[in-house]
Design a protein around this motif. Structure first.
Motif, PDB file in Angstrom:
ATOM      1  N   MET A 213      -6.609   6.623  -6.805  1.00  0.00           N
ATOM      2  CA  MET A 213      -5.542   5.655  -6.591  1.00  0.00           C
ATOM      3  C   MET A 213      -6.087   4.245  -6.780  1.00  0.00           C
ATOM      4  O   MET A 213      -6.889   3.765  -5.975  1.00  0.00           O
ATOM      5  N   ASP A 214      -5.680   3.598  -7.859  1.00  0.00           N
ATOM      6  CA  ASP A 214      -6.112   2.228  -8.135  1.00  0.00           C
ATOM      7  C   ASP A 214      -5.055   1.264  -7.597  1.00  0.00           C
ATOM      8  O   ASP A 214      -4.090   0.926  -8.275  1.00  0.00           O
ATOM      9  N   PHE A 215      -5.245   0.846  -6.353  1.00  0.00           N
ATOM     10  CA  PHE A 215      -4.330  -0.125  -5.761  1.00  0.00           C
ATOM     11  C   PHE A 215      -4.494  -1.505  -6.390  1.00  0.00           C
ATOM     12  O   PHE A 215      -3.603  -2.344  -6.306  1.00  0.00           O
TER      13      PHE A 215
ATOM     14  N   ARG B   4       5.529  -4.420   5.879  1.00  0.00           N
ATOM     15  CA  ARG B   4       5.372  -3.386   6.903  1.00  0.00           C
ATOM     16  C   ARG B   4       5.489  -1.983   6.300  1.00  0.00           C
ATOM     17  O   ARG B   4       4.647  -1.103   6.552  1.00  0.00           O
ATOM     18  N   LEU B   5       6.509  -1.773   5.479  1.00  0.00           N
ATOM     19  CA  LEU B   5       6.723  -0.448   4.895  1.00  0.00           C
ATOM     20  C   LEU B   5       5.642  -0.113   3.867  1.00  0.00           C
ATOM     21  O   LEU B   5       5.178   1.031   3.784  1.00  0.00           O
ATOM     22  N   LEU B   6       5.236  -1.103   3.089  1.00  0.00           N
ATOM     23  CA  LEU B   6       4.193  -0.853   2.102  1.00  0.00           C
ATOM     24  C   LEU B   6       2.862  -0.532   2.765  1.00  0.00           C
ATOM     25  O   LEU B   6       2.108   0.322   2.284  1.00  0.00           O
ATOM     26  N   SER B   7       2.560  -1.211   3.854  1.00  0.00           N
ATOM     27  CA  SER B   7       1.306  -0.957   4.555  1.00  0.00           C
ATOM     28  C   SER B   7       1.238   0.493   5.028  1.00  0.00           C
ATOM     29  O   SER B   7       0.198   1.170   4.901  1.00  0.00           O
TER      30      SER B   7
ATOM     31  N   GLU C 165       0.728   2.670   1.917  1.00  0.00           N
ATOM     32  CA  GLU C 165      -0.643   2.561   1.428  1.00  0.00           C
ATOM     33  C   GLU C 165      -1.596   3.446   2.234  1.00  0.00           C
ATOM     34  O   GLU C 165      -2.471   4.113   1.667  1.00  0.00           O
ATOM     35  N   SER C 166      -1.426   3.474   3.537  1.00  0.00           N
ATOM     36  CA  SER C 166      -2.263   4.324   4.386  1.00  0.00           C
ATOM     37  C   SER C 166      -2.057   5.796   4.062  1.00  0.00           C
ATOM     38  O   SER C 166      -3.020   6.574   3.980  1.00  0.00           O
ATOM     39  N   ASP C 167      -0.809   6.190   3.873  1.00  0.00           N
ATOM     40  CA  ASP C 167      -0.504   7.589   3.568  1.00  0.00           C
ATOM     41  C   ASP C 167      -1.149   8.007   2.247  1.00  0.00           C
ATOM     42  O   ASP C 167      -1.742   9.088   2.142  1.00  0.00           O
ATOM     43  N   ILE C 168      -1.039   7.164   1.235  1.00  0.00           N
ATOM     44  CA  ILE C 168      -1.583   7.507  -0.077  1.00  0.00           C
ATOM     45  C   ILE C 168      -3.108   7.503  -0.044  1.00  0.00           C
ATOM     46  O   ILE C 168      -3.754   8.352  -0.667  1.00  0.00           O
TER      47      ILE C 168
ATOM     48  N   LEU D 191     -10.469  -5.612   3.302  1.00  0.00           N
ATOM     49  CA  LEU D 191      -9.155  -5.922   3.882  1.00  0.00           C
ATOM     50  C   LEU D 191      -8.293  -4.665   3.944  1.00  0.00           C
ATOM     51  O   LEU D 191      -7.632  -4.403   4.957  1.00  0.00           O
ATOM     52  N   PHE D 192      -8.300  -3.878   2.867  1.00  0.00           N
ATOM     53  CA  PHE D 192      -7.513  -2.645   2.832  1.00  0.00           C
ATOM     54  C   PHE D 192      -7.949  -1.701   3.946  1.00  0.00           C
ATOM     55  O   PHE D 192      -7.116  -1.126   4.651  1.00  0.00           O
TER      56      PHE D 192
END
Length: 409
Positions: free
Chosen positions: A131-133, A161-164, A167-170, A187-188
């Motif tokens: 996964m290349d964020f 909030r929803l993206l954070s 991102e954790s789930d992925i 930071l991530f």
């Protein structure tokens, strides 16, 4: 033979903006390792015209015009409690293609470029997911929320909030999550849901030093007979770029023109917004819009500036200017992730007064400016070639080779 599925939120061609530059080089690199199947979107007819380049590198592809407006995506997202970013890139044609390729081809790994495309990873896929964020989108929306007025601030905060959470789930699902700098990776990692320990690492951006070579590159004809020349390059409908050039034109240029009345500030980049276009002739500002080739505008610059106050990841515009042996004046935000020595290969300043002072110093001392430019190119040649930067991808995708990026967090 193992094959790879590559998902991207934009067709990687032409590589004329930051995200496309990275995705284009990554795609070409993976195609040199294994057959690669590509699913991506086209923003407009200009993007669709580059489908032949996609055909040339991909074993198969699905290129879908993205027609859903951001306003419609916002309404749908609010109704579904999903991030707007995901809703804007949801498309049954992409989902169908992904399912078909996974059913018919020996796909051992999926490379996902940008978080919007992670929604297409099937829960049942047993291979590797890289996964290349690139950078931390949720943090970017938090910054937007802090700077915006109500009600935009509320919408940006919701998206953050929803993206954070997404991102954790992925990240938990992926074999590895890539960010463009060690700072973004750190930071991530800090923002992940407590209890999750995904593999997060930095994989930097490179630069094509053969293409961005100052040798024999003349300045843009429009730059003749005036000066000194200061240049900013970038996608000019991107809010951080818009804010940067507005600040520089209105707050920094008056201080520079008090000493150099003929100084020009060139804002070079496609899709300038009304706010950017309105800067034309303001304190010596020239807005070019899209140009065929950015290199002449860099070659003719006495100073390249990157005065961003909101910046995520490595700024390609900075690396390109450095490769062209130009002295670059950047804010700390724009210099993040570029391990150049301040004052030797890159000049850093924060705030309009400090930026003006640093710019004037470089414009007065042409020998120092030229030395910094030459040192900048030497730095890029040594540290920033794409082949070396992307070497870890084979191992990460389970194809061959080591898995540790050159720059790990």
């Amino acid at each position: 033979m193992s094959e790879v599925l590559f998902l991207a939120h934009r067709i990687p061609f032409p590589p004329d903006r930051g995200d496309k530059i990275r995705s284009c080089h990554v795609l070409r690199h993976i195609a040199g390792l294994a057959p690669v199947h590509v699913a991506c979107f086209a923003d407009d007819e200009g993007d669709m015209a580059h489908e032949p380049e996609l055909i040339a590198v991909a074993a198969s592809h699905c290129l879908v015009p993205r027609t859903r407006s951001l306003k419609l995506a916002g309404v749908e997202a609010l109704a579904s409690a999903r991030p707007v970013s995901l809703t804007a890139f949801a498309d049954k044609r992409i989902a169908t293609y992904v399912a078909q390729i996974l059913a018919e081809r020996p796909i051992s790994a999926i490379y996902v470029f940008s978080g919007q495309m992670a929604q297409y990873i099937p829960a049942t896929f047993a291979g590797r997911v890289v996964m290349d964020f690139v950078d931390v989108d949720s943090a970017k929306f938090e910054a937007y929320a802090a700077a915006a007025r109500f009600p935009a601030s509320r919408l940006y905060a919701r998206e953050a909030r929803l993206l954070s959470r997404f991102e954790s789930d992925i990240a938990r699902r992926a074999h590895a999550s890539l960010l463009v700098t060690p700072e973004e990776a750190a930071l991530f990692r800090q923002r992940l849901t407590p209890g999750s320990e995904p593999r997060v690492m930095a994989l930097g951006n490179g630069i094509d030093t053969d293409f961005f070579d100052p040798e024999g590159m003349p300045p843009a004809p429009e730059m003749a007979g005036e000066g000194p020349q200061l240049t900013f390059t970038g996608q000019m409908d991107y809010p951080p770029n818009v804010a940067a050039v507005e600040m520089f034109a209105r707050e920094v240029m008056p201080q520079i023109r008090a000493t150099f009345p003929q100084a020009r500030f060139n804002v070079v980049g496609r899709a300038p917004t009304l706010a950017v276009r309105s800067l034309e002739r303001v304190n010596g500002t020239r807005v070019t819009g899209a140009v065929i080739d950015v290199r002449p505008w860099l070659a003719g610059a006495d100073l390249v500036v990157a005065p961003l106050t909101i910046a995520r990841g490595v700024q390609n515009k900075v690396l390109e200017a450095m490769a062209m042996a130009r002295p670059v004046l950047a804010t700390p935000e724009a210099a993040t992730g570029i391990p150049a020595r301040e004052g030797h290969e890159l000049v850093v300043a924060s705030g309009s007064d400090a930026l003006a002072k640093a710019a004037l110093s470089l414009l007065h001392d042409k020998v120092r400016a030229a030395t910094i430019g030459q040192s900048a190119r030497a730095f890029v040649l040594e540290k920033c070639g794409w082949a070396g930067v992307l070497a870890p991808l084979a191992g990460l995708l389970g194809l061959s080779g080591p898995e540790s990026p050159r720059v790990a967090a």
